[in-house]
Write a protein that holds these residues in place. Structure first.
Motif, PDB file in Angstrom:
ATOM      1  N   UNK A  16       0.998  -1.100  -0.055  1.00  0.00           N
ATOM      2  CA  UNK A  16       0.136  -0.111   0.232  1.00  0.00           C
ATOM      3  C   UNK A  16       0.806   1.164  -0.121  1.00  0.00           C
ATOM      4  N   UNK A  17       0.259   2.316  -0.770  1.00  0.00           N
ATOM      5  CA  UNK A  17       1.025   3.502  -0.724  1.00  0.00           C
ATOM      6  C   UNK A  17       1.148   4.316   0.558  1.00  0.00           C
ATOM      7  N   UNK A  18       2.135   4.828   0.895  1.00  0.00           N
ATOM      8  CA  UNK A  18       2.314   5.333   2.499  1.00  0.00           C
ATOM      9  C   UNK A  18       1.249   6.536   2.605  1.00  0.00           C
ATOM     10  N   UNK A  19       0.674   6.725   3.739  1.00  0.00           N
ATOM     11  CA  UNK A  19      -0.419   7.392   4.259  1.00  0.00           C
ATOM     12  C   UNK A  19       0.063   8.953   4.063  1.00  0.00           C
ATOM     13  N   UNK A  40      13.544  12.645   9.913  1.00  0.00           N
ATOM     14  CA  UNK A  40      14.153  13.197   8.927  1.00  0.00           C
ATOM     15  C   UNK A  40      15.572  12.513   8.862  1.00  0.00           C
ATOM     16  N   UNK A  41      15.649  11.517   8.318  1.00  0.00           N
ATOM     17  CA  UNK A  41      16.963  10.628   8.060  1.00  0.00           C
ATOM     18  C   UNK A  41      16.843  10.378   6.702  1.00  0.00           C
ATOM     19  N   UNK A  42      17.987   9.733   6.132  1.00  0.00           N
ATOM     20  CA  UNK A  42      18.090   9.430   4.690  1.00  0.00           C
ATOM     21  C   UNK A  42      19.010   8.115   4.753  1.00  0.00           C
ATOM     22  N   UNK A  43      18.126   6.957   4.357  1.00  0.00           N
ATOM     23  CA  UNK A  43      18.739   5.548   4.230  1.00  0.00           C
ATOM     24  C   UNK A  43      19.565   5.361   2.972  1.00  0.00           C
ATOM     25  N   UNK A  44      19.798   6.590   2.180  1.00  0.00           N
ATOM     26  CA  UNK A  44      20.622   6.196   0.924  1.00  0.00           C
ATOM     27  C   UNK A  44      19.796   6.485  -0.336  1.00  0.00           C
ATOM     28  N   UNK A  45      20.341   6.306  -1.521  1.00  0.00           N
ATOM     29  CA  UNK A  45      19.714   6.496  -2.649  1.00  0.00           C
ATOM     30  C   UNK A  45      18.826   5.317  -3.329  1.00  0.00           C
ATOM     31  N   UNK A  64      14.201   5.107   0.198  1.00  0.00           N
ATOM     32  CA  UNK A  64      14.878   5.273   1.642  1.00  0.00           C
ATOM     33  C   UNK A  64      15.056   6.735   1.968  1.00  0.00           C
ATOM     34  N   UNK A  65      14.039   7.524   1.652  1.00  0.00           N
ATOM     35  CA  UNK A  65      14.184   9.045   1.847  1.00  0.00           C
ATOM     36  C   UNK A  65      13.767   9.684   3.192  1.00  0.00           C
ATOM     37  N   UNK A  66      13.046   8.818   4.104  1.00  0.00           N
ATOM     38  CA  UNK A  66      13.025   9.151   5.447  1.00  0.00           C
ATOM     39  C   UNK A  66      12.588   8.097   6.401  1.00  0.00           C
ATOM     40  N   UNK A  67      12.511   8.227   7.521  1.00  0.00           N
ATOM     41  CA  UNK A  67      12.296   6.868   8.568  1.00  0.00           C
ATOM     42  C   UNK A  67      11.245   6.299   8.080  1.00  0.00           C
ATOM     43  N   UNK A  68      10.266   6.864   7.420  1.00  0.00           N
ATOM     44  CA  UNK A  68       8.841   5.914   7.405  1.00  0.00           C
ATOM     45  C   UNK A  68       9.175   5.005   6.207  1.00  0.00           C
ATOM     46  N   UNK A  69       9.893   5.620   4.937  1.00  0.00           N
ATOM     47  CA  UNK A  69      10.075   4.927   3.738  1.00  0.00           C
ATOM     48  C   UNK A  69      11.305   3.840   4.258  1.00  0.00           C
ATOM     49  N   UNK A  70      12.006   4.162   5.094  1.00  0.00           N
ATOM     50  CA  UNK A  70      13.280   3.102   5.519  1.00  0.00           C
ATOM     51  C   UNK A  70      12.495   1.992   6.120  1.00  0.00           C
ATOM     52  N   UNK A  71      11.636   2.212   7.063  1.00  0.00           N
ATOM     53  CA  UNK A  71      10.743   1.135   7.862  1.00  0.00           C
ATOM     54  C   UNK A  71       9.984   0.422   6.998  1.00  0.00           C
ATOM     55  N   UNK A  72       9.340   0.987   5.932  1.00  0.00           N
ATOM     56  CA  UNK A  72       8.690   0.458   4.899  1.00  0.00           C
ATOM     57  C   UNK A  72       9.541  -0.654   4.076  1.00  0.00           C
TER      58      UNK A  72
END
Length: 151
Positions: free
Chosen positions: A95-98, A105-110, A130-138
């Motif tokens: 599912x797309x992020x809410x 505000x962290x960056x997990x790499x490109x 992996x652009x922020x904490x939510x995307x890294x967790x996803x």
């Protein structure tokens, strides 16, 4: 008060007289049909790019079904096992992020990824980063379907 008692009693008597005989199954109408269990395997295409690990980049096919895992995905068995866990847990890992979520505000790499195909009979077209904490967790929620990427 007496009128309400008479109406309640009459309604209850009418409902009981319309009830099915003992052992008979009631007919339920207006309910959606139960989903059919599909014997069609899940088929996903996982495309990863911009990872610091060159082996993680590429397009990988993954098929998960009753016969097991197949495809050129580097961790097919583990990826199918993870998808099975996610299915049993419910929800949609693709599912797309809410909107409006609060993320660190962290960056997990490109690294970025796209997953397309079918999962549990549903069409999948999901993008990951992996652009922020939510995307890294996803992303990490889908490991090893998505490669474990560290900066």
């Amino acid at each position: 008060m007496l009128r309400r008692l008479v109406l309640t009693t009459a309604t209850a008597a009418l409902a009981l007289s319309a009830a099915p005989a003992a052992g008979a199954l009631p007919v339920l109408s207006g309910l959606p049909p139960l989903p059919l269990l599909s014997s069609t395997p899940d088929r996903l295409t996982v495309t990863v790019s911009k990872s610091a690990d060159p082996a993680a980049n590429g397009t990988f096919e993954l098929e998960c079904g009753a016969a097991g895992a197949s495809g050129n995905h580097p961790a097919a068995e583990d990826a199918c096992a993870r998808l099975g866990q996610l299915d049993r847990a419910g929800g949609d890992p693709f599912a797309a992020p809410a909107d409006g979520r609060m993320c660190t505000m962290q960056h997990g790499g490109p690294a970025v990824a796209r997953i397309t195909g079918t999962w549990q009979g549903r069409s999948v077209d999901a993008r990951f980063s992996r652009t922020d904490g939510c995307e890294i967790a996803r992303w990490q929620n889908l490991e090893p379907v998505l490669p474990s990427v560290r900066r």
